[in-house]
Write a protein that holds these residues in place. Structure first.
Motif, PDB file in Angstrom:
ATOM      1  N   CYS A   1       0.899  -1.173  -0.083  1.00 45.26           N
ATOM      2  CA  CYS A   1      -0.111  -0.092  -0.049  1.00 45.26           C
ATOM      3  C   CYS A   1       0.809   1.087   0.035  1.00 45.26           C
ATOM      4  CB  CYS A   1      -1.051  -0.077   1.285  1.00 45.26           C
ATOM      5  SG  CYS A   1      -1.921   1.408   1.526  1.00 45.26           S
ATOM      6  N   VAL A   2       1.826   1.370   1.069  1.00 43.43           N
ATOM      7  CA  VAL A   2       2.687   2.563   0.960  1.00 43.43           C
ATOM      8  C   VAL A   2       3.383   2.509  -0.139  1.00 43.43           C
ATOM      9  CG1 VAL A   2       4.540   3.443   2.150  1.00 43.43           C
ATOM     10  CG2 VAL A   2       2.988   2.352   3.375  1.00 43.43           C
ATOM     11  N   LYS A   3       3.937   1.688  -0.924  1.00 40.92           N
ATOM     12  CA  LYS A   3       4.924   1.732  -1.972  1.00 40.92           C
ATOM     13  C   LYS A   3       4.221   2.076  -3.274  1.00 40.92           C
ATOM     14  CE  LYS A   3       9.141   0.942  -0.926  1.00 40.92           C
ATOM     15  NZ  LYS A   3      10.215   1.942  -1.165  1.00 40.92           N
ATOM     16  N   ILE A   4       2.920   1.576  -3.462  1.00 44.42           N
ATOM     17  CA  ILE A   4       2.040   1.882  -4.560  1.00 44.42           C
ATOM     18  C   ILE A   4       1.075   3.053  -4.761  1.00 44.42           C
ATOM     19  CG2 ILE A   4       0.093   0.786  -6.106  1.00 44.42           C
ATOM     20  CD1 ILE A   4       1.524  -1.607  -5.322  1.00 44.42           C
ATOM     21  N   SER A   5       0.683   3.423  -3.538  1.00 46.84           N
ATOM     22  CA  SER A   5      -0.260   4.645  -3.316  1.00 46.84           C
ATOM     23  C   SER A   5       0.508   5.910  -3.709  1.00 46.84           C
ATOM     24  CB  SER A   5      -0.652   5.005  -2.043  1.00 46.84           C
ATOM     25  OG  SER A   5      -1.506   3.758  -1.707  1.00 46.84           O
ATOM     26  N   SER A   6      -0.098   6.936  -4.267  1.00 48.38           N
ATOM     27  CA  SER A   6       0.596   8.059  -4.766  1.00 48.38           C
ATOM     28  C   SER A   6       0.051   9.339  -4.042  1.00 48.38           C
ATOM     29  CB  SER A   6       0.071   8.236  -6.342  1.00 48.38           C
ATOM     30  OG  SER A   6      -1.340   8.318  -6.421  1.00 48.38           O
ATOM     31  N   PHE A   7      -0.096   9.314  -2.644  1.00 52.16           N
ATOM     32  CA  PHE A   7      -0.423  10.340  -1.903  1.00 52.16           C
ATOM     33  C   PHE A   7       0.645  11.329  -1.939  1.00 52.16           C
ATOM     34  CE2 PHE A   7      -3.313   7.348  -0.048  1.00 52.16           C
ATOM     35  CZ  PHE A   7      -4.554   7.769  -0.454  1.00 52.16           C
ATOM     36  N   THR A   8       0.464  12.670  -1.660  1.00 51.67           N
ATOM     37  CA  THR A   8       1.567  13.700  -1.566  1.00 51.67           C
ATOM     38  C   THR A   8       1.732  14.282  -0.164  1.00 51.67           C
ATOM     39  OG1 THR A   8      -0.102  15.274  -2.439  1.00 51.67           O
ATOM     40  CG2 THR A   8       1.388  14.183  -3.989  1.00 51.67           C
ATOM     41  N   HIS A   9       1.275  13.694   0.784  1.00 48.93           N
ATOM     42  CA  HIS A   9       1.036  14.140   2.153  1.00 48.93           C
ATOM     43  C   HIS A   9       2.428  14.079   2.740  1.00 48.93           C
ATOM     44  CE1 HIS A   9       0.474  14.988   6.376  1.00 48.93           C
ATOM     45  NE2 HIS A   9      -0.504  15.441   5.951  1.00 48.93           N
ATOM     46  N   PRO A  10       3.012  14.969   3.407  1.00 47.75           N
ATOM     47  CA  PRO A  10       4.663  14.766   3.689  1.00 47.75           C
ATOM     48  C   PRO A  10       4.770  13.389   4.526  1.00 47.75           C
ATOM     49  CG  PRO A  10       3.755  17.209   4.018  1.00 47.75           C
ATOM     50  CD  PRO A  10       2.768  16.314   3.468  1.00 47.75           C
TER      51      PRO A  10
ATOM     52  N   PHE B   1       4.795  10.505   2.590  1.00 49.00           N
ATOM     53  CA  PHE B   1       5.941  10.659   1.291  1.00 49.00           C
ATOM     54  C   PHE B   1       7.097  10.440   2.481  1.00 49.00           C
ATOM     55  CE2 PHE B   1       9.377  12.868  -0.606  1.00 49.00           C
ATOM     56  CZ  PHE B   1       8.901  12.323  -2.187  1.00 49.00           C
ATOM     57  N   TRP B   2       7.292  10.719   3.566  1.00 46.09           N
ATOM     58  CA  TRP B   2       8.362  10.128   4.640  1.00 46.09           C
ATOM     59  C   TRP B   2       8.209   8.679   4.847  1.00 46.09           C
ATOM     60  CZ3 TRP B   2       8.336   7.947   9.290  1.00 46.09           C
ATOM     61  CH2 TRP B   2       9.356   7.962   9.821  1.00 46.09           C
ATOM     62  N   LEU B   3       7.161   8.261   5.078  1.00 44.76           N
ATOM     63  CA  LEU B   3       6.889   6.623   5.298  1.00 44.76           C
ATOM     64  C   LEU B   3       7.337   5.890   3.935  1.00 44.76           C
ATOM     65  CD1 LEU B   3       6.121   4.652   7.008  1.00 44.76           C
ATOM     66  CD2 LEU B   3       3.877   4.899   6.438  1.00 44.76           C
ATOM     67  N   LYS B   4       7.139   6.460   2.790  1.00 47.71           N
ATOM     68  CA  LYS B   4       7.181   5.825   1.536  1.00 47.71           C
ATOM     69  C   LYS B   4       8.632   5.578   1.366  1.00 47.71           C
ATOM     70  CE  LYS B   4       5.752   6.351  -3.386  1.00 47.71           C
ATOM     71  NZ  LYS B   4       4.582   5.284  -3.615  1.00 47.71           N
ATOM     72  N   TRP B   5       9.516   6.667   1.736  1.00 44.48           N
ATOM     73  CA  TRP B   5      10.837   6.312   1.402  1.00 44.48           C
ATOM     74  C   TRP B   5      11.438   5.695   2.465  1.00 44.48           C
ATOM     75  CZ3 TRP B   5      12.819   6.969  -3.057  1.00 44.48           C
ATOM     76  CH2 TRP B   5      12.198   7.692  -4.387  1.00 44.48           C
TER      77      TRP B   5
ATOM     78  N   ILE C   1      10.198   3.070   4.522  1.00 43.68           N
ATOM     79  CA  ILE C   1       9.502   1.799   5.092  1.00 43.68           C
ATOM     80  C   ILE C   1      10.490   0.606   4.890  1.00 43.68           C
ATOM     81  CG2 ILE C   1       8.203   1.369   3.108  1.00 43.68           C
ATOM     82  CD1 ILE C   1       5.796   0.278   4.899  1.00 43.68           C
ATOM     83  N   SER C   2      11.260   0.646   3.618  1.00 42.65           N
ATOM     84  CA  SER C   2      12.107  -0.232   3.430  1.00 42.65           C
ATOM     85  C   SER C   2      13.230  -0.674   4.611  1.00 42.65           C
ATOM     86  CB  SER C   2      12.988  -0.267   2.283  1.00 42.65           C
ATOM     87  OG  SER C   2      11.860  -0.143   0.976  1.00 42.65           O
ATOM     88  N   ARG C   3      13.525   0.465   5.057  1.00 45.02           N
ATOM     89  CA  ARG C   3      14.474   0.425   6.252  1.00 45.02           C
ATOM     90  C   ARG C   3      13.637  -0.146   7.617  1.00 45.02           C
ATOM     91  NH1 ARG C   3      17.008   6.590   6.194  1.00 45.02           N
ATOM     92  NH2 ARG C   3      17.506   6.651   3.806  1.00 45.02           N
ATOM     93  N   PHE C   4      12.536   0.226   7.741  1.00 43.67           N
ATOM     94  CA  PHE C   4      11.718  -0.303   8.833  1.00 43.67           C
ATOM     95  C   PHE C   4      11.396  -1.879   8.775  1.00 43.67           C
ATOM     96  CE2 PHE C   4       9.664   4.146   9.106  1.00 43.67           C
ATOM     97  CZ  PHE C   4      10.787   4.570   9.860  1.00 43.67           C
ATOM     98  N   VAL C   5      11.539  -2.423   7.710  1.00 42.82           N
ATOM     99  CA  VAL C   5      10.991  -3.951   7.606  1.00 42.82           C
ATOM    100  C   VAL C   5      11.792  -4.943   8.443  1.00 42.82           C
ATOM    101  CG1 VAL C   5      11.197  -5.918   5.963  1.00 42.82           C
ATOM    102  CG2 VAL C   5      10.377  -3.838   5.129  1.00 42.82           C
ATOM    103  N   PRO C   6      13.072  -4.795   8.781  1.00 43.27           N
ATOM    104  CA  PRO C   6      13.583  -5.549   9.623  1.00 43.27           C
ATOM    105  C   PRO C   6      13.119  -5.706  11.030  1.00 43.27           C
ATOM    106  CG  PRO C   6      15.245  -4.994   8.294  1.00 43.27           C
ATOM    107  CD  PRO C   6      14.109  -3.957   7.794  1.00 43.27           C
ATOM    108  N   TRP C   7      13.030  -4.205  11.249  1.00 42.30           N
ATOM    109  CA  TRP C   7      12.480  -3.900  12.545  1.00 42.30           C
ATOM    110  C   TRP C   7      10.894  -4.322  12.916  1.00 42.30           C
ATOM    111  CZ3 TRP C   7      15.734  -3.054  16.152  1.00 42.30           C
ATOM    112  CH2 TRP C   7      16.918  -2.550  15.908  1.00 42.30           C
ATOM    113  N   LEU C   8      10.152  -4.113  11.992  1.00 40.43           N
ATOM    114  CA  LEU C   8       8.597  -4.600  12.031  1.00 40.43           C
ATOM    115  C   LEU C   8       8.618  -6.254  11.904  1.00 40.43           C
ATOM    116  CD1 LEU C   8       7.174  -2.426   9.156  1.00 40.43           C
ATOM    117  CD2 LEU C   8       6.853  -2.275  11.712  1.00 40.43           C
ATOM    118  N   LEU C   9       9.400  -6.928  11.288  1.00 36.95           N
ATOM    119  CA  LEU C   9       9.559  -8.484  11.429  1.00 36.95           C
ATOM    120  C   LEU C   9       9.876  -8.881  12.945  1.00 36.95           C
ATOM    121  CD1 LEU C   9      10.942  -9.574   8.239  1.00 36.95           C
ATOM    122  CD2 LEU C   9       8.608  -9.229   8.762  1.00 36.95           C
ATOM    123  N   LEU C  10      11.041  -8.035  13.350  1.00 33.48           N
ATOM    124  CA  LEU C  10      11.288  -8.400  14.695  1.00 33.48           C
ATOM    125  C   LEU C  10      10.275  -7.963  15.815  1.00 33.48           C
ATOM    126  CD1 LEU C  10      13.614  -9.120  16.661  1.00 33.48           C
ATOM    127  CD2 LEU C  10      14.616  -6.862  16.592  1.00 33.48           C
TER     128      LEU C  10
END
Length: 300
Positions: free
Chosen positions: A103-112, A115-119, A121-130
């Motif tokens: 959802c985050v990667k594909i959605s095209s919202f422009t809210h700051p 947009f911050w989460l879009k760029w 979230i890839s770094r957060f993936v290991p922490w989310l899994l942990l």
């Protein structure tokens, strides 16, 4: 010996479970080889591999727990339900993060904030899994304590004390552990639901932009939105098919020796058994390996 009706349902349950195990084994093997070769996986593949591992062990735990309980009702094991609780919760969390990631990667919202989460979230993936594993462990601990005390009841104490402790443990299970488990699963459900609503909103916005600029309806971005939306809707159905049986069993205990129990199990795990095929067909990497395997068998 089980009746013919129960035996029929057992066979269906076993076949669908084995289908899921084979598919998840395929996902684990392909992504495992990719990790060995490259020493890394993309964030989406990392979540997918974690989900495949969790589901692989969940279905084995379910098979063992159901058949062990049916054929050995008097020989209680501490471990039959504990590992199931852990893998079931991790499966829900990993499925949720896969939906949120798409959802985050594909959605095209422009809210700051988005947009911050879009760029990031890839770094957060290991922490989310942990974090998901830690939450699952919190569910695992009370289940272990409950199972341990039930296992020890016939060995220590007199009958009246055992009966009192046994009733207290079941009260704890019914009024604390199961509601907590359902509450956590409902959090997953809400996250997937929010992801679906966000993706629909993004798709509608994209369609509006297309109409304003007279863009062809075969726009690739729209196709990606639609494909992902179908996947998230399936996630939602998957959660519903898993959460409802848990609520039913929390309010109305069903004996493993009844045909109703096996029907509920078949319906509950049908989605988990089918979903890996959907993930394989929607992953270019997994789909490419599958085609090579099928062509190889045809050539042989």
């Amino acid at each position: 010996m089980p009746s013919l009706l129960i035996l029929f349902f057992m066979i269906i349950f076993l076949l669908e479970s084995m289908a899921g195990i084979i598919q998840n084994g395929f996902i684990i093997t392909v992504l495992g080889r990719e990790w060995v070769r490259c020493r890394s996986l993309s964030p989406a593949d990392t979540i997918l591999a974690s989900l495949g591992i969790s589901r692989f062990f969940l279905q084995w735990a379910t098979i063992f727990s159901n058949f062990y309980t049916y054929f050995s009702p008097t020989n209680r094991s501490i471990y039959t339900g504990i590992f199931w609780s852990f893998t079931n919760t991790t499966t829900f969390w990993f499925t949720t993060w896969l939906a949120v990631f798409f959802c985050v990667k594909i959605s095209s919202f422009t809210h700051p904030i988005f947009f911050w989460l879009k760029w990031r979230i890839s770094r957060f993936v290991p922490w989310l899994l942990l974090w998901s594993i830690m939450i699952s462990a919190l569910i695992f601990i009370p289940s272990f304590v409950k199972s341990y005390y039930i296992f020890q009841l016939p060995v220590t104490g007199n009958y009246s004390e055992n009966t009192t402790v046994h009733s207290r443990i079941h009260a704890f299970q019914r009024h604390f552990f199961m509601p907590l488990h359902i509450f956590i699963l409902l959090i997953n459900f809400i996250l997937v639901l929010v992801s679906i609503i966000s993706l629909i909103s993004s798709l509608c916005r994209h369609l509006g932009n297309m109409q304003d600029h007279n863009v062809c309806r075969q726009d690739p971005t729209m196709q990606v939105h639609i494909t992902t939306l179908k996947s998230l809707c399936y996630f939602l159905l998957l959660y519903t098919s898993n959460v409802l049986p848990l609520i039913i069993t929390a309010t109305d205990s069903i004996s493993v020796c009844s045909s109703r129990f096996w029907v509920v199990e078949i319906l509950t795990y049908a989605g988990i058994s089918i979903h890996p095929a959907f993930l394989i067909l929607n992953s270019s990497k997994l789909r490419r390996v599958l085609k090579k395997m099928l062509h190889g068998h045809e050539a042989a």
